[in-house]
Design a protein around this motif. Structure first.
Motif, PDB file in Angstrom:
ATOM      1  N   TYR A  23       0.827  -1.213   0.000  1.00 48.98           N
ATOM      2  CA  TYR A  23       0.000   0.000   0.000  1.00 48.98           C
ATOM      3  C   TYR A  23       0.862   1.265   0.000  1.00 48.98           C
ATOM      4  O   TYR A  23       0.586   2.221  -0.735  1.00 48.98           O
ATOM      5  N   LEU A  24       1.896   1.274   0.829  1.00 48.62           N
ATOM      6  CA  LEU A  24       2.765   2.453   0.902  1.00 48.62           C
ATOM      7  C   LEU A  24       3.458   2.703  -0.440  1.00 48.62           C
ATOM      8  O   LEU A  24       3.608   3.861  -0.867  1.00 48.62           O
ATOM      9  N   ILE A  25       3.863   1.614  -1.106  1.00 47.34           N
ATOM     10  CA  ILE A  25       4.507   1.767  -2.425  1.00 47.34           C
ATOM     11  C   ILE A  25       3.521   2.386  -3.415  1.00 47.34           C
ATOM     12  O   ILE A  25       3.863   3.315  -4.163  1.00 47.34           O
ATOM     13  N   TRP A  26       2.275   1.870  -3.429  1.00 46.56           N
ATOM     14  CA  TRP A  26       1.274   2.425  -4.337  1.00 46.56           C
ATOM     15  C   TRP A  26       0.954   3.885  -3.986  1.00 46.56           C
ATOM     16  O   TRP A  26       0.804   4.726  -4.886  1.00 46.56           O
ATOM     17  N   LEU A  32       3.663  10.743  -6.242  1.00 46.65           N
ATOM     18  CA  LEU A  32       4.734  11.194  -7.138  1.00 46.65           C
ATOM     19  C   LEU A  32       4.213  11.444  -8.549  1.00 46.65           C
ATOM     20  O   LEU A  32       4.652  12.388  -9.226  1.00 46.65           O
ATOM     21  N   THR A  33       3.279  10.603  -8.995  1.00 49.20           N
ATOM     22  CA  THR A  33       2.688  10.795 -10.324  1.00 49.20           C
ATOM     23  C   THR A  33       1.902  12.093 -10.385  1.00 49.20           C
ATOM     24  O   THR A  33       1.957  12.831 -11.380  1.00 49.20           O
ATOM     25  N   ARG A  38       1.492  17.496 -12.505  1.00 51.75           N
ATOM     26  CA  ARG A  38       1.257  18.912 -12.238  1.00 51.75           C
ATOM     27  C   ARG A  38       2.431  19.765 -12.748  1.00 51.75           C
ATOM     28  O   ARG A  38       2.231  20.820 -13.351  1.00 51.75           O
ATOM     29  N   ARG A  39       3.648  19.299 -12.498  1.00 54.49           N
ATOM     30  CA  ARG A  39       4.817  20.045 -12.958  1.00 54.49           C
ATOM     31  C   ARG A  39       4.884  20.047 -14.488  1.00 54.49           C
ATOM     32  O   ARG A  39       5.241  21.070 -15.105  1.00 54.49           O
ATOM     33  N   LEU A  40       4.527  18.921 -15.106  1.00 59.15           N
ATOM     34  CA  LEU A  40       4.551  18.829 -16.567  1.00 59.15           C
ATOM     35  C   LEU A  40       3.524  19.779 -17.187  1.00 59.15           C
ATOM     36  O   LEU A  40       3.825  20.487 -18.171  1.00 59.15           O
ATOM     37  N   LEU A  65      -8.203   8.234  -6.743  1.00 58.94           N
ATOM     38  CA  LEU A  65      -7.534   6.945  -6.967  1.00 58.94           C
ATOM     39  C   LEU A  65      -6.856   6.454  -5.697  1.00 58.94           C
ATOM     40  O   LEU A  65      -6.894   5.250  -5.374  1.00 58.94           O
ATOM     41  N   LEU A  66      -6.261   7.377  -4.929  1.00 61.70           N
ATOM     42  CA  LEU A  66      -5.605   7.000  -3.682  1.00 61.70           C
ATOM     43  C   LEU A  66      -6.620   6.459  -2.669  1.00 61.70           C
ATOM     44  O   LEU A  66      -6.344   5.480  -1.958  1.00 61.70           O
TER      45      LEU A  66
END
Length: 311
Positions: A23-26, A32-33, A38-40, A65-66
Motif C-alpha cells: 500500500y505504501l509503495i502504491w 509522485l505521479t 502537475r509540474r509537466l 484513486l488513492l
C-alpha cells in the motif's frame, strides 16, 4: 536471485506487513505521479486558466484513486468499497465535520461554478480576489479593512470551503463584470442648476461611454439567463432638495476593478468644469445661520447695608 527469494519468503510469512508495504509503495507512486503531472502541465500549458484547471483535475483524480486503493487494500476487495465508505463516513462524520464540509464545498465550487480564481468575492464578511481554490481552502488577496475603497490590504486570507454552505457568497464578477456605483455632489441654491446638470451628465457620459457599451451586451446575457428585469446602464442623475443645498446623486456603471479610479476621475473632471463656470455653479458646504439672538435684561440692586450691587 537470492535477494528476491528472501523478499518473497518474507512477504508470505508476514502477510499484514506485506500488504502495508504494498500500500505504501502504491501511495507514494500515486503522489509522485500527481506531482510529476502537475509540474509537466505547468511547463507545457501556456494559458494560465487552462493550466490551473488541468492541475486541479489531476490532483482531484489522483486523490480519488488513492482513496480507492486505500479501501481496496484494507478491505481485501474493491467490491466492499461502498460498504467501507459507509462505515468510514459513519465513524468520522462528527469528528471531521468541518473537513468533510470543506471537501464537499470544493466540489460544489468546482462543479456549480460559484467562483473561480480571478473572481472578486465577499464571503463570511471577507472581501478579496480569489487566487487559488484547493480541496479544503479558498485563498484570497484581501481588499479593504484598514485601507479605503477597493485597495489590497496586502494580507493573503485562507478561508474554509465549508463557508459556501453557511452564508451568502457575493460575486462581483461572475456573469456580469460590472457594478453600479454613485456619489453625491452638493450644489448651492443660487447656482445655475441647468448648467450644473449639463456638466455632470455630459462628463459622466463621455467618461463612462466605454463601460456602458461593454455592459449593454453583458447585461442582456444576464437578463436572458436569469429571471430579472432589464436595467438602465447609462449614467443617471437624481436631484434632492435639502435644507442646505441641492444634492446631485450620480449613479453609473463601472468595471468592478476600476471603481475607485473611476470615481476619482469623475470628481476631478466635474470639479474642474465647475471652476470654469466663473461662479455660475458653486459647490455647497455646511453653513450655520443665526437668525435671531434673544435679548437679555440684567437688573441690578444695591444692598442698603453693605453697599454691594447684586445682579
Amino acid at each position: 536471485m537470492e535477494f528476491f527469494e528472501n523478499i518473497s519468503r518474507w512477504m508470505k510469512d508476514h502477510p499484514i506487513s506485506s500488504n502495508i508495504l504494498k500500500y505504501l509503495i502504491w501511495a507514494v507512486f500515486i503522489l509522485l505521479t500527481i506531482a510529476f503531472l502537475r509540474r509537466l502541465l505547468r511547463k507545457k500549458l501556456p494559458d494560465s486558466a487552462i493550466r490551473y484547471k488541468s492541475q486541479k483535475a489531476v490532483e482531484v483524480l489522483g486523490y480519488i484513486l488513492l482513496v480507492i486503493v486505500t479501501i481496496s487494500f484494507f478491505t481485501g476487495s474493491i467490491k466492499d468499497f461502498a460498504l467501507a465508505i459507509g462505515l468510514l463516513t459513519a465513524g468520522i462524520t462528527i469528528t471531521l465535520q468541518e473537513l468533510i464540509l470543506s471537501v464537499a464545498g470544493s466540489f460544489y465550487i468546482f462543479f456549480v461554478g460559484v467562483y473561480k480564481p480571478g473572481d472578486r468575492i465577499e464571503i463570511n464578511g471577507i472581501k478579496g480576489d480569489v487566487i487559488d481554490v484547493d480541496s479544503i481552502y479558498t485563498t484570497m488577496m484581501e481588499i479593504g479593512q484598514w485601507v479605503s475603497s477597493d485597495n489590497y490590504s496586502g494580507r493573503i486570507v485562507k478561508l474554509s470551503n465549508a463557508f459556501v454552505f453557511k452564508g451568502p457568497v457575493y460575486n462581483y464578477s461572475k456573469d456580469f463584470p460590472f457594478v453600479w456605483d454613485e456619489f453625491n455632489l452638493p450644489i448651492r441654491y443660487d447656482s445655475d442648476i441647468e448648467l450644473a446638470k449639463t456638466i455632470v451628465v455630459q462628463i459622466a457620459s463621455e467618461t463612462l461611454s466605454e463601460y456602458v457599451s461593454q455592459s449593454i451586451a453583458e447585461w442582456q446575457q444576464v437578463v436572458n439567463k436569469y429571471y430579472i428585469e432589464n436595467a438602465q446602464v447609462e449614467p443617471t442623475l437624481a436631484i434632492t432638495m435639502t435644507d442646505n443645498w441641492i444634492q446631485f446623486n450620480l449613479r453609473y456603471i463601472v468595471d468592478f476593478k476600476k471603481r475607485r479610479l473611476t470615481k476619482h476621475l469623475l470628481n476631478e473632471l466635474i470639479g474642474t468644469a465647475i471652476q470654469k463656470t466663473n461662479g455660475k455653479v458653486q459647490l455647497a458646504s455646511m453653513t450655520v445661520e443665526i437668525v435671531r439672538v434673544p435679548s437679555m435684561v440684567v437688573k441690578q440692586e444695591e444692598d442698603p447695608h453693605s453697599g454691594v450691587i447684586n445682579s
